[in-house]
Design a protein around this motif. Structure first.
Motif, PDB file in Angstrom:
ATOM      1  N   ILE A  42     105.298-105.418  39.014  1.00  0.00           N
ATOM      2  CA  ILE A  42     105.036-104.884  37.680  1.00  0.00           C
ATOM      3  C   ILE A  42     106.181-103.994  37.205  1.00  0.00           C
ATOM      4  CG2 ILE A  42     103.531-103.347  36.356  1.00  0.00           C
ATOM      5  CD1 ILE A  42     101.179-104.437  37.952  1.00  0.00           C
ATOM      6  N   GLU A  43     106.641-103.099  38.073  1.00  0.00           N
ATOM      7  CA  GLU A  43     107.722-102.201  37.670  1.00  0.00           C
ATOM      8  C   GLU A  43     109.010-102.973  37.406  1.00  0.00           C
ATOM      9  OE1 GLU A  43     107.216 -99.056  36.881  1.00  0.00           O
ATOM     10  OE2 GLU A  43     105.123 -99.516  37.324  1.00  0.00           O
ATOM     11  N   GLU A  44     109.237-104.058  38.154  1.00  0.00           N
ATOM     12  CA  GLU A  44     110.429-104.880  37.919  1.00  0.00           C
ATOM     13  C   GLU A  44     110.388-105.519  36.535  1.00  0.00           C
ATOM     14  OE1 GLU A  44     110.557-107.730  41.021  1.00  0.00           O
ATOM     15  OE2 GLU A  44     111.133-106.303  42.577  1.00  0.00           O
ATOM     16  N   LEU A  45     109.213-106.017  36.147  1.00  0.00           N
ATOM     17  CA  LEU A  45     109.081-106.638  34.827  1.00  0.00           C
ATOM     18  C   LEU A  45     109.287-105.611  33.719  1.00  0.00           C
ATOM     19  CD1 LEU A  45     106.067-109.077  35.316  1.00  0.00           C
ATOM     20  CD2 LEU A  45     108.496-109.595  35.351  1.00  0.00           C
ATOM     21  N   LEU A  59     108.566 -96.023  31.694  1.00  0.00           N
ATOM     22  CA  LEU A  59     108.856 -97.422  31.416  1.00  0.00           C
ATOM     23  C   LEU A  59     107.873 -97.948  30.387  1.00  0.00           C
ATOM     24  CD1 LEU A  59     109.525 -98.720  35.037  1.00  0.00           C
ATOM     25  CD2 LEU A  59     111.195 -98.570  33.196  1.00  0.00           C
ATOM     26  N   PRO A  60     108.147 -99.102  29.766  1.00  0.00           N
ATOM     27  CA  PRO A  60     107.195 -99.660  28.798  1.00  0.00           C
ATOM     28  C   PRO A  60     105.856 -99.953  29.462  1.00  0.00           C
ATOM     29  CG  PRO A  60     109.295-100.829  28.741  1.00  0.00           C
ATOM     30  CD  PRO A  60     109.325 -99.955  29.951  1.00  0.00           C
ATOM     31  N   SER A  61     104.793 -99.954  28.674  1.00  0.00           N
ATOM     32  CA  SER A  61     103.492-100.349  29.196  1.00  0.00           C
ATOM     33  C   SER A  61     103.498-101.847  29.468  1.00  0.00           C
ATOM     34  CB  SER A  61     102.386-100.020  28.183  1.00  0.00           C
ATOM     35  OG  SER A  61     102.489-100.867  27.059  1.00  0.00           O
ATOM     36  N   LEU A  62     102.545-102.291  30.278  1.00  0.00           N
ATOM     37  CA  LEU A  62     102.455-103.719  30.578  1.00  0.00           C
ATOM     38  C   LEU A  62     102.154-104.515  29.316  1.00  0.00           C
ATOM     39  CD1 LEU A  62     102.691-105.676  32.890  1.00  0.00           C
ATOM     40  CD2 LEU A  62     100.264-105.365  33.372  1.00  0.00           C
ATOM     41  N   ASP A  63     101.402-103.928  28.407  1.00  0.00           N
ATOM     42  CA  ASP A  63     101.112-104.603  27.147  1.00  0.00           C
ATOM     43  C   ASP A  63     102.391-104.803  26.336  1.00  0.00           C
ATOM     44  OD1 ASP A  63      99.088-105.718  25.425  1.00  0.00           O
ATOM     45  OD2 ASP A  63      99.487-104.056  24.065  1.00  0.00           O
ATOM     46  N   GLU A  64     103.270-103.794  26.366  1.00  0.00           N
ATOM     47  CA  GLU A  64     104.546-103.912  25.672  1.00  0.00           C
ATOM     48  C   GLU A  64     105.434-104.965  26.327  1.00  0.00           C
ATOM     49  OE1 GLU A  64     105.000 -99.318  24.049  1.00  0.00           O
ATOM     50  OE2 GLU A  64     105.613 -99.837  26.084  1.00  0.00           O
ATOM     51  N   VAL A  65     105.372-105.049  27.651  1.00  0.00           N
ATOM     52  CA  VAL A  65     106.138-106.068  28.369  1.00  0.00           C
ATOM     53  C   VAL A  65     105.686-107.457  27.938  1.00  0.00           C
ATOM     54  CG1 VAL A  65     106.577-107.102  30.634  1.00  0.00           C
ATOM     55  CG2 VAL A  65     106.624-104.621  30.372  1.00  0.00           C
ATOM     56  N   PHE A  66     104.385-107.673  27.909  1.00  0.00           N
ATOM     57  CA  PHE A  66     103.865-108.986  27.541  1.00  0.00           C
ATOM     58  C   PHE A  66     104.237-109.334  26.103  1.00  0.00           C
ATOM     59  CE2 PHE A  66     100.881-112.219  26.299  1.00  0.00           C
ATOM     60  CZ  PHE A  66     100.754-112.989  27.438  1.00  0.00           C
ATOM     61  N   LEU A  67     104.123-108.349  25.222  1.00  0.00           N
ATOM     62  CA  LEU A  67     104.470-108.570  23.827  1.00  0.00           C
ATOM     63  C   LEU A  67     105.939-108.942  23.688  1.00  0.00           C
ATOM     64  CD1 LEU A  67     103.551-108.458  20.866  1.00  0.00           C
ATOM     65  CD2 LEU A  67     104.139-106.026  20.867  1.00  0.00           C
ATOM     66  N   SER A  68     106.798-108.284  24.468  1.00  0.00           N
ATOM     67  CA  SER A  68     108.234-108.577  24.420  1.00  0.00           C
ATOM     68  C   SER A  68     108.535-109.973  24.945  1.00  0.00           C
ATOM     69  CB  SER A  68     109.001-107.537  25.243  1.00  0.00           C
ATOM     70  OG  SER A  68     110.369-107.855  25.332  1.00  0.00           O
ATOM     71  N   LEU A  69     107.800-110.396  25.994  1.00  0.00           N
ATOM     72  CA  LEU A  69     108.068-111.693  26.609  1.00  0.00           C
ATOM     73  C   LEU A  69     107.544-112.860  25.792  1.00  0.00           C
ATOM     74  CD1 LEU A  69     107.198-110.812  30.324  1.00  0.00           C
ATOM     75  CD2 LEU A  69     109.476-111.324  29.423  1.00  0.00           C
ATOM     76  N   THR A  70     106.390-112.683  25.145  1.00  0.00           N
ATOM     77  CA  THR A  70     105.720-113.810  24.502  1.00  0.00           C
ATOM     78  C   THR A  70     105.708-113.741  22.980  1.00  0.00           C
ATOM     79  OG1 THR A  70     103.525-112.789  24.501  1.00  0.00           O
ATOM     80  CG2 THR A  70     104.186-113.971  26.501  1.00  0.00           C
ATOM     81  N   GLY A  71     105.908-112.563  22.441  1.00  0.00           N
ATOM     82  CA  GLY A  71     105.827-112.418  20.992  1.00  0.00           C
ATOM     83  C   GLY A  71     104.426-112.167  20.495  1.00  0.00           C
ATOM     84  N   HIS A  72     103.445-112.091  21.396  1.00  0.00           N
ATOM     85  CA  HIS A  72     102.074-111.765  21.008  1.00  0.00           C
ATOM     86  C   HIS A  72     101.401-111.080  22.171  1.00  0.00           C
ATOM     87  CE1 HIS A  72     100.918-115.223  23.470  1.00  0.00           C
ATOM     88  NE2 HIS A  72     101.786-115.931  22.784  1.00  0.00           N
ATOM     89  N   ARG A  73     100.284-110.429  21.900  1.00  0.00           N
ATOM     90  CA  ARG A  73      99.568-109.715  22.952  1.00  0.00           C
ATOM     91  C   ARG A  73      98.749-110.689  23.782  1.00  0.00           C
ATOM     92  NH1 ARG A  73     100.371-104.499  22.323  1.00  0.00           N
ATOM     93  NH2 ARG A  73     101.000-103.742  20.256  1.00  0.00           N
ATOM     94  N   ALA A  74      98.384-110.253  24.996  1.00  0.00           N
ATOM     95  CA  ALA A  74      97.669-111.137  25.924  1.00  0.00           C
ATOM     96  C   ALA A  74      96.329-111.570  25.382  1.00  0.00           C
ATOM     97  CB  ALA A  74      97.471-110.440  27.271  1.00  0.00           C
ATOM     98  N   MET A 106      95.440-105.822  30.651  1.00  0.00           N
ATOM     99  CA  MET A 106      96.613-105.176  31.207  1.00  0.00           C
ATOM    100  C   MET A 106      96.220-104.149  32.263  1.00  0.00           C
ATOM    101  SD  MET A 106      99.004-106.687  29.634  1.00  0.00           S
ATOM    102  CE  MET A 106      99.246-107.665  28.169  1.00  0.00           C
ATOM    103  N   GLU A 107      95.180-103.364  31.980  1.00  0.00           N
ATOM    104  CA  GLU A 107      94.749-102.339  32.923  1.00  0.00           C
ATOM    105  C   GLU A 107      94.298-102.967  34.237  1.00  0.00           C
ATOM    106  OE1 GLU A 107      91.615 -98.576  33.258  1.00  0.00           O
ATOM    107  OE2 GLU A 107      91.478 -99.974  31.576  1.00  0.00           O
ATOM    108  N   GLU A 108      93.612-104.108  34.144  1.00  0.00           N
ATOM    109  CA  GLU A 108      93.155-104.788  35.351  1.00  0.00           C
ATOM    110  C   GLU A 108      94.331-105.245  36.206  1.00  0.00           C
ATOM    111  OE1 GLU A 108      89.358-107.102  35.771  1.00  0.00           O
ATOM    112  OE2 GLU A 108      90.736-108.704  35.180  1.00  0.00           O
ATOM    113  N   ALA A 109      95.345-105.800  35.555  1.00  0.00           N
ATOM    114  CA  ALA A 109      96.531-106.245  36.291  1.00  0.00           C
ATOM    115  C   ALA A 109      97.209-105.073  36.983  1.00  0.00           C
ATOM    116  CB  ALA A 109      97.502-106.933  35.335  1.00  0.00           C
ATOM    117  N   GLU A 110      97.323-103.945  36.286  1.00  0.00           N
ATOM    118  CA  GLU A 110      97.987-102.790  36.887  1.00  0.00           C
ATOM    119  C   GLU A 110      97.151-102.162  37.991  1.00  0.00           C
ATOM    120  OE1 GLU A 110     101.043-100.606  34.607  1.00  0.00           O
ATOM    121  OE2 GLU A 110      99.572-100.756  32.987  1.00  0.00           O
TER     122      GLU A 110
END
Length: 341
Positions: free
Chosen positions: A229-232, A309-324, A205-209
């Motif tokens: 990223i901010e839109e997501l 805003l939520p962290s990118l990790d939280e965004v991914f968890l919300s979208l997929t149901g699991h962490r990256a 997540m940190e690398e993506a941000e």
């Protein structure tokens, strides 16, 4: 600054993908992927193991043929113009691809000659890139004596020999220590400053941000979200309000008062003792206003108040149901496919 010559047919999009499909038996590595990468930007492709990220990169770099769909890179069709395309791209995969028996300089010079650079230019590019990646002192040493971070930098240098328009980085910092990872990030930023377009796959997540201006989230071979990223983060919702009282002794009582009011529904406040704040989950501006009003009514003196805003990790968890980083069923390892040269 390195000069990047653009293909006039590329328009404003360096990478364009439509309906890309790739199956390995019953496994759908890619299942109708659409993707656009603007020139001179970093597109982060985020997803767990087995999501289809590496398969996407292998198709776009002409190492695999898709079962269906179409893709262009720098204006060249992946299937119909592979020779032209390979001259304008660079690729750094998950594992070092240099010849470990050869010294660093000879690795770069050899790749330059394979790309049809004149001898003088190949020598010059090898010297230039070794200096740029802080490898000059190790130029005459076999690559087998390099540390993991040095090999990764040599890999990146090799991918830049031909001055690519588009660079594919497939999880380039996996296994690197934090210092070396930061060095790689700095170099990627410098490449983009030189006009290179980068498609980056990552689980970090940190690398993506740090690097990406836009993200495409893939899971089980499908694109499930895309955008800045901010839109997501905004799409997922669930902002946090950080309330910092002047008196740290008011942290616990303040959290209790807010929860008693029931402003945020079933969500409860948490106390960040180290940060000296009460963190309140909020879903609307009305809730934010109500919390601030309640704090003021209690006569609590605040030193600061802010929203996150939520962290990118939280965004991914919300979208997929699991962490990256969650393990997924991997694509079969025997996926090599002959590609016409």
């Amino acid at each position: 600054m390195t000069r990047i010559d653009k293909n006039p047919e590329s328009g404003g999009s360096a990478v364009s993908v439509r309906g890309l499909v790739k199956h390995y038996g019953e496994t759908k590595a890619l299942d109708g992927v659409d993707l656009d990468v603007r020139e001179g930007t970093v597109m982060g492709v985020l997803g767990p193991n087995g999501a289809g990220k590496t398969t996407l990169v292998r198709i776009l770099s002409t190492l695999l043929s898709p079962d269906a769909g179409a893709a262009t890179v720098a204006g060249y069709d992946v299937l119909r113009q592979p020779r032209q395309l390979r001259r304008v791209i660079g690729l750094t995969g998950q594992y070092a691809s240099v010849d470990e028996k050869l010294p660093g300089w000879e690795n770069l010079y050899m790749i330059g000659r394979l790309l049809d650079l004149p001898r003088k230019e190949a020598r010059g590019r090898a010297d230039e890139l070794l200096e740029r990646f802080s490898l000059t002192d190790a130029a005459k040493r076999p690559a087998s004596t390099y540390s993991g971070g040095m090999r990764r930098r040599l890999d990146l240098a090799a991918s830049m020999i031909g001055r690519p328009q588009v660079l594919f980085l497939d999880e380039p910092t996996t296994g690197l220590d934090p210092r070396t990872r930061n060095e790689v990030w700095d170099e990627v930023k410098r490449m983009v400053g030189d006009g290179v377009t980068v498609l980056l796959t990552t689980q970090y997540m940190e690398e993506a941000e740090q690097l990406a201006s836009e993200l495409t989230v893939v899971d089980h071979g499908k694109v499930i979200a895309s955008g800045a990223i901010e839109e997501l983060k905004a799409k997922v919702g669930g902002r946090s309000l950080r309330v910092r009282p002047v008196d740290p002794l008011q942290l616990q009582p303040l959290a209790g008062w807010i929860d008693e009011l029931g402003i945020t529904g079933l969500a409860t406040s948490t106390v960040d003792v180290e940060g000296g704040t009460v963190i309140v989950p909020i879903l609307s501006d009305e809730q934010l206003t109500a919390v601030v009003g309640a704090v003021t009514a209690r006569g609590v003196t605040l030193s600061s108040i802010s929203t996150e805003l939520p962290s990118l990790d939280e965004v991914f968890l919300s979208l997929t149901g699991h962490r990256a980083s969650a393990p997924q069923d991997a694509v079969p390892t025997d996926t090599r496919e002959e590609v016409a040269v």
